[in-house]
Design an enzyme around this catalytic site. Sequence first.
Site, PDB file in Angstrom:
ATOM      1  CB  ALA A  65      29.163  10.780   1.858  1.00  0.00           C
ATOM      2  N   GLY A 108      26.278  14.795   1.565  1.00  0.00           N
ATOM      3  CA  GLY A 108      27.482  15.210   0.842  1.00  0.00           C
ATOM      4  C   GLY A 108      27.178  15.787  -0.520  1.00  0.00           C
ATOM      5  CD  GLU A 111      28.611  18.180   3.840  1.00  0.00           C
ATOM      6  OE1 GLU A 111      28.996  18.642   4.922  1.00  0.00           O
ATOM      7  OE2 GLU A 111      28.743  16.973   3.533  1.00  0.00           O
ATOM      8  CD  GLU A 131      24.823  14.764   6.412  1.00  0.00           C
ATOM      9  OE1 GLU A 131      25.559  14.988   5.449  1.00  0.00           O
ATOM     10  OE2 GLU A 131      23.719  15.339   6.581  1.00  0.00           O
TER      11      GLU A 131
END
Length: 257
Positions: A65, A108, A111, A131
């Site tokens: 992300a 992300g 994910e 993360e």
Amino acid sequence: MTETFILRQQHGHIGQITLNRPQKLNALCLPMLAELVAAIQDYDATPDVRAIVICGQSRAFAAGADVGTLAESGAIALYTSGFSEHWDQIAACQTPIIAAVQGYALGGGLELLMACDIIIAAPDAVFGLPETTLGIIPGAGATQRLTRTVGKSLAMEMVLAGRRLNATEACAQGLVSQITEDGETVSTAIAVAGRIAQAGPLATHMAKAALLASYDMPLTAGIKYERTLSALVAASEDRKAGLAALGSRTKPTFHGR
């Protein structure tokens, strides 16, 4: 000039989506996620599209992300932004989604892969969840989907210690279905999508729903759900076409009804 974060192509019954932010290694910002979800939902609502392929570029599928997006958001703003819910909307797609992974699939990006149905990897693919090294935790499903995929111990090591998996390790752990030769990842994903597109679309939608239910339902309930869907699809025109083609040794034509 408005930046286009998503490129789209359609190959017969296959809808292809290419993440198009290569200068940022396809880091997933809010406008990019919005475009991605819109493209997936558009394909999902198009009866002529029976499988979807998502890919990035050679250096990265998606390297996470967008850190800038996260850094600029306070807790309440991030919680109410709908940012993480984009992954849920992708996972809710009825049409089978195949991901073609080259290079990095981190945070992300990983994910996003786990919201897809089939993951096909290049030899240089790298999977990880960094993360906690940034003082945050995954927020788009990784702690739940990864544990169900690779088991508790490896998921813990990936999330807590930042372990990354190469393509061989990811395949051995069941995170990806196959590793391709160099330069063949996208074409292989399209070939898999082509085989899905030849099947009955109602059958693939219902089979996907039943498979995903196995994550959430106890075995007995899951079997009952499968049995219900199996009986329901038996009333379809596609089933009649499939059985007729089997009897005549011809190729069936399915219409999704």
